[in-house]
Design an enzyme around this catalytic site. Structure first.
Site, PDB file in Angstrom:
ATOM      1  N   GLY A 198      -6.175   7.725  -3.567  1.00 35.30           N
ATOM      2  CA  GLY A 198      -6.347   9.064  -4.084  1.00 35.30           C
ATOM      3  C   GLY A 198      -6.024   9.257  -5.549  1.00 35.30           C
ATOM      4  O   GLY A 198      -6.117  10.378  -6.061  1.00 35.30           O
ATOM      5  N   ASP A 199      -5.687   8.190  -6.257  1.00 35.03           N
ATOM      6  CA  ASP A 199      -5.241   8.368  -7.637  1.00 35.03           C
ATOM      7  C   ASP A 199      -6.233   7.859  -8.680  1.00 35.03           C
ATOM      8  O   ASP A 199      -5.940   7.896  -9.876  1.00 35.03           O
ATOM      9  CB  ASP A 199      -3.899   7.678  -7.853  1.00 35.03           C
ATOM     10  N   CYS A 200      -7.403   7.393  -8.257  1.00 39.35           N
ATOM     11  CA  CYS A 200      -8.343   6.821  -9.214  1.00 39.35           C
ATOM     12  C   CYS A 200      -8.786   7.854 -10.250  1.00 39.35           C
ATOM     13  O   CYS A 200      -8.783   7.592 -11.459  1.00 39.35           O
ATOM     14  CB  CYS A 200      -9.565   6.243  -8.495  1.00 39.35           C
TER      15      CYS A 200
ATOM     16  N   ASP B 179      38.434   0.408  17.352  1.00 35.24           N
ATOM     17  CA  ASP B 179      38.740  -0.801  16.589  1.00 35.24           C
ATOM     18  C   ASP B 179      40.240  -1.010  16.468  1.00 35.24           C
ATOM     19  O   ASP B 179      40.750  -2.131  16.625  1.00 35.24           O
ATOM     20  CB  ASP B 179      38.120  -0.710  15.185  1.00 35.24           C
TER      21      ASP B 179
ATOM     22  N   GLY C 145      31.917  -2.825  15.369  1.00 37.05           N
ATOM     23  CA  GLY C 145      30.628  -2.637  15.998  1.00 37.05           C
ATOM     24  C   GLY C 145      29.504  -3.153  15.122  1.00 37.05           C
ATOM     25  O   GLY C 145      29.591  -3.138  13.896  1.00 37.05           O
TER      26      GLY C 145
ATOM     27  N   HIS D 297      26.244  -2.300  11.177  1.00 35.23           N
ATOM     28  CA  HIS D 297      26.733  -2.060   9.817  1.00 35.23           C
ATOM     29  C   HIS D 297      26.446  -3.246   8.899  1.00 35.23           C
ATOM     30  O   HIS D 297      27.089  -3.402   7.863  1.00 35.23           O
ATOM     31  CB  HIS D 297      28.242  -1.798   9.845  1.00 35.23           C
TER      32      HIS D 297
ATOM     33  N   HIS E   2      28.651   6.139  12.163  1.00 35.11           N
ATOM     34  CA  HIS E   2      28.257   6.021  13.576  1.00 35.11           C
ATOM     35  C   HIS E   2      27.543   7.281  14.046  1.00 35.11           C
ATOM     36  O   HIS E   2      27.619   7.653  15.204  1.00 35.11           O
ATOM     37  CB  HIS E   2      29.488   5.790  14.462  1.00 35.11           C
TER      38      HIS E   2
ATOM     39  N   ASP F  79     -18.101   3.625  -4.574  1.00 33.33           N
ATOM     40  CA  ASP F  79     -16.823   3.166  -5.119  1.00 33.33           C
ATOM     41  C   ASP F  79     -16.409   4.114  -6.239  1.00 33.33           C
ATOM     42  O   ASP F  79     -17.174   4.317  -7.194  1.00 33.33           O
ATOM     43  CB  ASP F  79     -16.945   1.750  -5.658  1.00 33.33           C
TER      44      ASP F  79
END
Length: 609
Positions: free
Chosen positions: A423-425, A109, A53, A56, A231, A585
């Site tokens: 958000g990390d400044c 299969d 099938g 995969h 599956h 800023d």
């Protein structure tokens, strides 16, 4: 795992196979039967066919090529190809030596590939069937009638049998290739874990209370599932809360290697056996995480089982669409055939699904190295030493004042950057400030040497801050150190004056401008930096320069962002700051605060801007 997929107007499987052929000029596609084959496979070699099938990928068609499969047959998503497709695949390439048909151990299969093999034999073709089964999640009692499922170990079978069939000018017979493949299967074990089930493209996902939705027990946000099939089949257990990757990998390795678990002790691993490790991405695990998982597994194998893998493969080999998981496969190469197995794994190939072309010689050389981790080159601190001097006490006081003033602004900067950036400044600037303050407290900065101290600060900033801000500050401070050093050549040893500093700050800004296009008016930290540097150079008045930096930072409240993440933010997000004149800023506000702190200490003032 995403509940959304791209919307396709054409059949996804056919489009995938066509795209695969675009990327490899040796491939041919029987479009009506979804069969891919290697046009240049010679008729004097054993032909290898595999399939199953779709969903995969890169298994199976991605393993068609020199040193791998000759033929790949694709069913629809999670559905076996038909007998007719498989027979078309067998007849697509003629051979004098016969065909090895490799199939994963799933009922559909086995039935279709088995029937196709028998029909081919009835027509006079020499065909052998090799069934891959490597899953250990289901115990021997429960799977006694059907055997183990076929998982990512399948690709090792593809690679090893492909190498065997191609080596020594296609010398191997069908019997030899089949026997080696069976030995590999007999010595394979695999188990996986996942954060969630997969979604199938084109299938609408109904709400949980939809009566006609096929029931699939949800995996909760705070749990994982061990032993899921490829599956969407349920696993053997759910674990909550989500364990650390070390805890999870340790448990998975117990399933693979414990001799006490008689239900799952499918393969024995002795201490001197050569072991192959394959870490497989089920589709939705990032490469960053996958290699971290691999590193964890390698460490646990060594520490808990005294196993040092002789081959390590990491990547997406047998996926489950967008499955948010991974699997661990171990092959006992010694019991499967020893050096013959390894030479087949190392056989050079052009398979798009195989991402490792390390030679046997390279692997052997690496095995003789005690550790791949080496020490960093020794840096001679004298290289940055100079006869450029600062007033040590004053320099420390100015630095401390600026950094502490910056830290008082961190919450506000973080708030601004939550909207204008990621958000990390504020945190990034605070990390740099704390690191420099700590280094000064520990006398790790030579504050009396103007060039050396700035070079040391640059290293601290790079390490502690990272990101865009860290890069900009590091370049600027490096430029400042370079300019002060160059003055030594003409002036000899000297103590830095305001004029020296103002001119070197200008030089540093010009150095920075080589690496950023941002200028005043572009709503970046340059809006504070450029007015500060220019004013200080023109007036040698730090108070006026500090005010210019403050005014420049405040001006960004009215400017449209042109750089960074802020340039993508909706105007509506900015309206919440209308009461304070607009959203500034964050980087410019941080730099203005830093400069203001410098100025307060230099002029022995307590008032703030």
């Amino acid at each position: 795992m995403s509940e959304k997929h791209w919307n396709y107007t054409e059949d996804l499987v056919h489009s995938h196979l066509r795209g695969l052929c675009h990327s490899n000029p040796n491939l041919r596609l029987i479009d009506s039967e979804r069969v891919v084959y290697n046009e240049f496979s010679k008729d004097d070699k054993v032909m290898l066919l595999s399939g199953g099938g779709s969903g995969h990928e890169p298994t199976h068609a991605g393993f068609v090529g020199d040193g791998g499969l000759d033929i790949g047959v694709a069913g629809f998503v999670f559905a076996s190809p038909s007998t007719k497709q498989i027979i078309s695949g067998l007849k697509s390439k003629k051979t004098q030596k016969g065909y090895l048909v490799i199939v994963k151990n799933y009922t559909g299969d086995i039935l279709h590939f088995g029937l196709a093999s028998e029909r081919a034999k009835a027509e006079g073709l020499n065909v052998e069937l090799l069934i891959v089964q490597d899953d250990v999640s289901v115990g021997k009692t429960k799977n006694g009638m059907v055997g183990r499922r076929g998982l990512a170990g399948t690709v090792l079978v593809h690679k090893i049998t492909g190498g065997k069939a191609a080596k020594d000018n296609n010398a191997a017979s069908l019997k030899e290739v089949h026997e080696l493949g069976q030995a590999v299967v007999d010595n394979l074990v695999t188990i996986g874990a996942s954060l969630n089930h997969v979604t199938i493209p084109g299938i609408r996902h109904n709400s949980e209370d939809d009566d006609d939705e096929e029931h699939v027990e949800k995996i909760k946000d705070d749990e994982i599932e061990i032993g899921m099939g490829i599956h969407n089949e349920p696993g053997i257990k759910k674990v909550s809360p989500i364990p650390t990757i070390d805890q999870l990998c340790s448990e998975l390795l117990e399933y693979l290697l414990s001799t006490e678990d008689k239900e799952r002790n499918y393969v024995d691993f002795d201490k001197n056996d050569q072991v192959v490790l394959l870490i497989n991405n089920l589709g939705g695990t990032s490469a960053l995480e996958l290699y971290a998982i691999q590193n964890t597994v390698v460490q646990l194998l060594n520490s808990n089982y005294n196993i040092k893998p002789v081959r390590v493969y990491t990547g997406t080999f047998t996926s489950s669409l967008d499955g948010a998981g991974f699997s661990i496969t171990l092959l006992n190469a010694t019991k499967a055939g020893g050096d013959e197995v390894l030479s087949c794994l190392d056989y050079k190939t052009d398979l798009p699904g195989w991402n490792c072309n390390i030679t046997s010689k390279m692997w052997e050389q690496s095995s003789k190295i005690d550790s791949y981790i080496v020490p960093a080159p020794e840096l001679n601190e004298n290289d940055s030493s100079s006869k450029v001097s600062f007033n040590k006490a004053q320099f420390k006081e100015i630095l401390t004042s600026g950094l502490k003033k910056l830290l008082t602004k961190e919450p506000k900067i973080t708030l601004y950057d939550t909207v204008a950036g990621d958000g990390d400044c504020g945190e990034t600037l605070a990390n740099g400030a704390h690191a420099i303050l700590k280094a000064m407290d520990n006398d790790e900065i030579d504050l009396s040497d103007g060039v050396k101290s700035l070079t040391q600060i640059t290293d601290i900033v790079e390490t502690a801050m990272g990101g865009t801000s860290g890069g900009l500050y590091s370049i600027f401070i490096s430029g400042l150190a370079k300019s002060l050093k160059e003055r030594e050549f003409s002036k000899g040893g000297y103590e830095v004056t305001k004029q020296d500093m103002s001119e070197s700050l200008y030089d540093a800004m010009q150095a920075l401008f080589k690496y950023t296009r941002a200028r005043t008016g572009d709503r970046t930290l340059v809006d504070a930096l450029e007015p500060f540097v220019n004013t200080f150079k023109e007036t040698s008045d730090l108070n006026k320069a500090s005010i210019a930096a403050h005014d420049g930072a405040e001006s960004t409240r009215k400017l449209e962002a042109k750089f960074g993440r802020a340039s993508y933010v909706s105007e509506d997000e900015f309206k919440q700051f209308d009461s304070e004149g607009g959203l500034p800023d964050p980087g410019a506000i941080g730099l203005a605060a830093l400069i203001n702190g410098f100025e307060l200490a230099y002029n022995k003032k307590t008032s703030n801007l």
